[in-house]
Structures are given as structure tokens and as C-alpha cells.
Design a protein around this motif. Structure first.
Motif: not given
Length: 326
Positions: A254-263
Motif C-alpha cells: 500500500a505504501m509503495v502504491a501510494n508513492t509511485y502510482v498516481a491513480e
């Protein structure tokens, strides 16, 4: 005699004689209030404690499982509000504190257990819960050492009582010593047992304190695995599987997605808001499970061990963050 009548006739003098329907209405009213933005985690815990003492938890047999799942869901949701880079920085700063505090707490707990002549498995569960992550550590290590229900209940009761106190006391102490957000986050992650109370106290102190505390605490939770392996050796039991806290991996995702995935970042504030509401509800359920009977069942010597261990690790961690953390 049915369960409700037995509950209402308990000689603790604190539980009102009310119908099952009334108890359920009061309980669900508490849940509704905790789902609103007007109730803080600390107030939710207090509300749960009041319900536990005066009317009782109408679904107590489901409480442990519900709090466990809700806490894991909330922690993963909080990951959507964090940044990988700042989390790694916080994790690096907390690793030395974590290693030293876990080893010293387990050693002191062992010595105290022998000195107070506490049953060995109960003492080990209290020490492990204090050293790592409260109820999660106890739940993971209990089957490994083949602890019985009473031993588990005593350890959990001890940890949850002290968690409840910490949620109210720690922010006041932090402000008294003028701790920075980073310092308070580190201190919470080291000195408060359960992830729910760590996150609740840190969220009250500030956004960055919450990020630091959650990251360090979850990194600390991974120590369940080596401590569980050590426990199999100490208690000569190699037949039980060790429960790995997989939800920590989901938190990282979740943390990685929030950092690198704009959507994902666009949706993150809403997910985080739901996760914080879930955490508040978790603390309400923990409070609602702490009836007077649960508190009395802990006993003086195990509670003394838990309190002394907690005071020692809290004081040492506070000294460390004041002098070695920025």
C-alpha cells in the motif's frame, strides 16, 4: 441459567441488569459514535471501557477475532497515507532502538518472572507482548509454546490494560518533554505494546509522528518470527507452525502504491480516512472487552511484571529518544 442471567448476576457490582436487546442497542450505539469523526481513538477506548463495566459486551466471544481483523485492515489502509522514502528513513533510525529494546525486555522479563515465581509460559507471553507488539505477539507465540487459555488470557489482559493507560498518558508526557514528531513516533513504537494503541497515540500527536510510529512498529512486529523460533527452543516444542504477520507485507504494498502510482495517490486520502475510522472502532472493541472480571483475572504478580517491564522500557526509550533522536 443462561449466559445473560449469569453475566448480570456476577458479583462485581458494576454490570447493570439489562436485557440482551438493551445491551445490543447500547453496544451498536457505541459503534455508530466511533464511526463518526467526532470520537477520537482515546475516547473510543474509554467508551468501550465504560460499556464493559456497566452493561457488558453482548458479543464477547467474537471480540478477539473482530479486533484482530479490523486492526490488520486499518493498518494496511494507513499504508496508503505514507511515503516510502520517509518511511525508510524512520525505519533506519528506529532499528537500533528496536533491537536493543527487544533483547533487553525479553531478558528482564525472564529474570522478573523467575523472581516473582510467575508460571513460565505466562511470564514469557507477557515479556514477548511487551517486547514486540502486544496481542499480536502473544497470539503468534502462544501456540508455539502450547500455552493454555488461562495463560493467554492473563497475558492479553495485562497488555491491554497497560495499552489503555498508554493511549491517554503518552501524548501528555510527549508534550511535557516537548518531543518532536519523530521522537514521539519512535518512543510510541518502542514503549507501547499494541499497534492499535501506538497508532492511536501517535495520531493524536501529529501526522509525521503517526508515520514514524507505524513504520517502526510494523518493522518491530517482524521480530515475532525470530522470537517464536527462540520460543520453540526454550520450550522444546518443534511441532507448531509459526504465524507470520502477512498483513505487514500488504502495508508495504500500500505504501509503495501510494508513492509511485498516481491513480492510487488520488484515492489515498479517502482510504486513509476509512482506515483511521477502523482503528478508532478497534480501540472501542478492545475497551469493550476489558470487563472487571478480565482485569481481576490477570492477578497481582503477572500485572506487576507487566507494569515494571513497561515502566523500565518506557523510561529507557524516553531517555534514548531525548538524547539520541532528532
Amino acid at each position: 441459567m443462561d449466559r445473560d442471567h449469569a453475566l448480570n448476576e456476577m458479583p462485581n457490582g458494576l454490570i447493570f441488569k439489562v436485557s440482551t436487546q438493551t445491551r445490543k442497542i447500547i453496544f451498536f450505539t457505541g459503534i455508530f459514535l466511533c464511526a463518526t469523526p467526532f470520537v477520537s481513538p482515546a475516547i473510543a477506548l474509554l467508551l468501550g471501557l465504560i460499556i464493559a463495566q456497566f452493561t457488558g459486551h453482548p458479543f464477547i466471544e467474537l471480540n478477539h477475532k473482530a479486533t484482530n481483523w479490523l486492526l490488520q485492515f486499518s493498518v494496511v489502509g494507513l499504508g496508503f497515507g505514507m511515503n516510502v522514502h520517509s518511511a525508510l528513513l524512520a525505519g533506519r533510525e528506529g532499528v537500533v532502538f528496536t533491537v536493543f529494546s527487544i533483547i533487553s525486555t525479553l531478558l528482564m522479563g525472564y529474570l522478573m518472572g523467575r523472581w516473582l515465581k510467575i508460571e513460565k509460559k505466562t511470564s514469557h507471553l507477557i515479556s514477548s507482548g511487551t517486547a514486540i507488539c502486544g496481542g499480536s505477539a502473544i497470539a503468534a507465540i502462544a501456540p508455539v509454546i502450547q500455552a493454555d487459555e488461562k495463560q493467554i488470557s492473563v497475558a492479553l489482559g495485562c497488555v491491554f490494560i497497560l495499552n489503555s493507560i498508554a493511549l491517554f498518558v503518552f501524548p501528555m508526557i510527549g508534550h511535557h518533554f516537548n518531543l518532536s514528531q519523530t521522537q514521539f513516533g519512535l518512543w510510541c513504537a518502542i514503549a507501547i505494546h499494541d499497534t492499535s494503541s501506538v497508532v492511536g497515540a501517535a495520531a493524536k500527536y501529529g501526522t509525521h509522528a503517526l508515520e514514524v510510529a507505524t513504520t517502526v512498529k510494523l518493522a518491530r512486529a517482524l521480530w515475532i518470527i525470530p522470537v517464536a523460533f527462540l520460543s520453540t527452543f526454550l520450550f522444546k516444542n518443534k511441532s507448531k507452525k509459526i504465524k507470520v504477520p502477512y498483513f505487514i507485507l500488504l502495508f508495504i504494498v500500500a505504501m509503495v502504491a501510494n508513492t509511485y502510482v498516481a491513480e492510487v495517490a488520488v484515492l489515498s486520502p479517502y482510504i486513509t480516512m476509512v482506515a483511521k475510522a477502523g482503528l478508532t472502532l478497534t480501540l472501542f472493541l478492545i475497551g469493550a472487552g476489558l470487563s472487571r472480571n478480565v482485569i481481576l483475572a490477570v492477578g497481582f504478580r503477572p500485572l506487576l511484571q507487566g507494569v515494571v517491564l513497561w515502566l523500565l522500557i518506557s523510561s529507557a526509550a524516553l531517555y534514548a529518544v531525548l538524547h539520541f533522536a532528532s
